[in-house]
Design a protein around this motif. Structure first.
Motif, short mmCIF file in Angstrom:
data_model
loop_
_atom_site.label_atom_id
_atom_site.label_comp_id
_atom_site.label_asym_id
_atom_site.label_seq_id
_atom_site.Cartn_x
_atom_site.Cartn_y
_atom_site.Cartn_z
N LYS A 22 4.37 -3.60 -10.09
CA LYS A 22 4.29 -4.16 -8.66
C LYS A 22 5.25 -3.62 -7.64
O LYS A 22 4.63 -3.33 -6.84
CB LYS A 22 4.71 -5.51 -8.87
CG LYS A 22 3.72 -6.64 -9.64
CD LYS A 22 2.14 -6.95 -9.31
CE LYS A 22 1.20 -7.81 -10.18
NZ LYS A 22 0.35 -7.62 -9.78
N LEU A 23 6.48 -2.99 -8.40
CA LEU A 23 6.81 -2.38 -7.44
C LEU A 23 6.91 -0.40 -7.30
O LEU A 23 7.37 0.47 -6.64
CB LEU A 23 8.97 -2.50 -7.86
CG LEU A 23 9.39 -4.06 -7.31
CD1 LEU A 23 10.58 -4.12 -8.43
CD2 LEU A 23 9.33 -4.19 -5.89
N ARG A 24 5.95 -0.45 -7.91
CA ARG A 24 5.63 0.60 -7.83
C ARG A 24 6.66 2.16 -9.49
O ARG A 24 7.25 3.23 -8.67
CB ARG A 24 5.30 1.13 -7.39
CG ARG A 24 3.55 0.93 -6.44
CD ARG A 24 3.69 1.24 -5.00
NE ARG A 24 3.62 2.08 -5.54
CZ ARG A 24 1.39 2.75 -5.42
NH1 ARG A 24 0.75 1.98 -5.80
NH2 ARG A 24 0.84 4.28 -5.45
N ALA A 83 -5.64 -11.17 3.35
CA ALA A 83 -5.50 -11.68 2.04
C ALA A 83 -3.82 -11.17 1.73
O ALA A 83 -3.08 -12.07 1.35
CB ALA A 83 -6.49 -11.76 0.65
N TYR A 84 -4.18 -9.64 2.23
CA TYR A 84 -2.60 -8.62 1.86
C TYR A 84 -1.51 -9.57 2.72
O TYR A 84 -0.56 -9.82 2.65
CB TYR A 84 -2.91 -7.53 1.55
CG TYR A 84 -2.92 -6.70 0.67
CD1 TYR A 84 -2.21 -7.22 -0.12
CD2 TYR A 84 -4.97 -6.14 0.36
CE1 TYR A 84 -2.73 -5.99 -1.88
CE2 TYR A 84 -4.86 -6.00 -1.35
CZ TYR A 84 -3.75 -5.98 -1.85
OH TYR A 84 -4.31 -5.44 -3.06
N SER A 85 -2.30 -9.71 4.46
CA SER A 85 -1.79 -9.98 5.18
C SER A 85 -0.62 -12.06 4.72
O SER A 85 0.72 -11.39 5.48
CB SER A 85 -2.53 -10.56 6.58
OG SER A 85 -2.69 -9.18 7.25
N LYS A 109 4.25 -0.60 1.10
CA LYS A 109 3.39 0.42 1.95
C LYS A 109 2.22 1.04 1.70
O LYS A 109 1.09 1.61 2.61
CB LYS A 109 4.75 1.53 2.52
CG LYS A 109 5.91 1.05 3.14
CD LYS A 109 6.89 2.31 3.46
CE LYS A 109 8.07 1.57 4.04
NZ LYS A 109 9.12 2.95 4.02
N GLU A 110 2.14 1.21 0.82
CA GLU A 110 1.38 1.53 -0.51
C GLU A 110 -0.30 0.94 -0.12
O GLU A 110 -1.09 1.90 0.25
CB GLU A 110 1.17 1.53 -1.87
CG GLU A 110 2.57 2.98 -2.50
CD GLU A 110 3.43 2.33 -2.49
OE1 GLU A 110 3.84 0.92 -1.60
OE2 GLU A 110 4.98 2.65 -1.88
N LEU A 151 -5.60 0.55 2.86
CA LEU A 151 -6.02 -0.20 2.88
C LEU A 151 -6.75 0.78 4.65
O LEU A 151 -8.05 0.81 5.50
CB LEU A 151 -5.56 -1.58 3.78
CG LEU A 151 -5.24 -2.09 2.71
CD1 LEU A 151 -4.41 -3.69 3.07
CD2 LEU A 151 -6.46 -3.18 2.58
N ALA A 152 -5.71 1.34 5.01
CA ALA A 152 -5.80 2.67 5.89
C ALA A 152 -6.73 3.42 6.21
O ALA A 152 -7.62 3.74 7.11
CB ALA A 152 -4.82 3.07 7.12
N LEU A 153 -6.48 4.02 4.24
CA LEU A 153 -7.52 4.80 4.19
C LEU A 153 -9.28 4.61 4.36
O LEU A 153 -9.99 5.17 4.25
CB LEU A 153 -7.10 5.43 3.05
CG LEU A 153 -7.83 6.62 2.16
CD1 LEU A 153 -7.94 7.99 2.96
CD2 LEU A 153 -7.27 6.75 0.68
#
Length: 285
Positions: free
Chosen positions: A50-52, A228-230, A236-237, A242-244
């Motif tokens: 989860k923390l990449r 939902a992510y908010s 950051k990922e 989402l921006a992409l």
């Protein structure tokens, strides 16, 4: 106490704290290697994913495979599934496919653990799709579809329908893809699990955009993912992805309209790509 705190922190999405407590619990139990030790090791690896922190998670999963008794096929499936996610995160798709296949193979013999098999199949399908192996991914989708109908766990069933829908869109079968996404949305919205709801909408929107479906429902899915992510907390990922996706959706809409170059009203196209605002109330409460 460390094990209980680790589970609680994981549920609260405090993955750093959960990983630390899982490591402490595993250390205190290492000499005995009983079931809780395996659970704590797996939990720590999942937190690191989860923390990449893919390399650290992979080291734990590799240690699990070395230590596992031959009879513990459920844990073997979990370890290979973890490694598949680690390798996928590091961009090593061939290795990810290998471990995902091993996870499916191990889970296939667990007659009382159909959820593990469904999860392993969904992971294999996702990795094959990312590797461009859509025909093989679709073959596994047929198996997944049959299993999903008999799975009593709503979350697992919803994840299965979502995976099938994603592959269908990428293969150009928008009718089947839309039907599967609709079924997945019905199931996952009812579970009230915002984390899974966010991931489903993001991955579904990505598959639809890549498959050339840029209609209002795709925009709604992307907006639901953002909302939902908010609520659950975004990395950051997540923000970058989402921006992409938002940019890709806008670009596809502009290209489809044929107005990207001639100065025609962009505002209307932008509005269409954002058919639903991030305040869309759909989804779990």
């Amino acid at each position: 106490m460390h094990s209980l705190t680790a589970f609680q922190a994981y549920d609260l999405r405090e993955y750093d704290r959960a990983a630390d407590h899982a490591a402490a619990a595993a250390t205190s139990l290492e000499a005995r290697k009983h079931e809780l030790w395996w659970d704590m090791a797996c939990l720590r690896a999942e937190c690191l994913l989860k923390l990449r922190r893919f390399s650290e998670a992979a080291l734990i999963a590799e240690e699990l495979l070395k230590e596992l008794p031959a009879a513990l096929e459920l844990l073997r499936a979990r370890a290979h599934a973890l490694l598949a996610q680690c390798e996928r995160g590091r961009g090593h798709l061939a290795e990810a496919v290998h471990h995902a296949r091993e996870a499916v193979h191990a889970a296939a013999g667990l007659h009382s653990q159909s959820a593990m098999l469904l999860d392993s199949l969904a992971a294999l399908i996702a990795v094959l799709t990312e590797a461009g192996e859509l025909d093989e991914a679709w073959e596994h989708c047929h198996v997944l579809a049959r299993l999903a109908e008999t799975e009593p766990t709503s979350l697992t069933q919803g994840t299965a329908h979502a995976a099938i829908g994603n592959v269908a869109f990428l293969r150009g079968d928008h009718h089947e893809g839309a039907a599967r996404h609709h079924r997945a949305a019905e199931i996952l919205s009812a579970t009230c699990d915002l984390a899974h709801w966010a991931e489903f909408n993001k991955s579904a929107a990505a598959a639809r955009i890549r498959g050339g479906s840029i209609g209002p429902e795709t925009a709604r899915m992307l907006s639901r993912a953002e909302l939902a992510y908010s609520a659950t907390g975004r990395t950051k990922e997540d923000d970058l992805e989402l921006a992409l996706l938002r940019t890709l959706l806008l670009n596809e809409a502009l290209e489809a309209s044929g107005q990207a170059e001639d100065g025609s009203p962009r505002a209307r196209i932008v509005e269409r790509s954002r058919a639903t605002s991030p305040q869309d109330p759909e989804g779990p409460d």
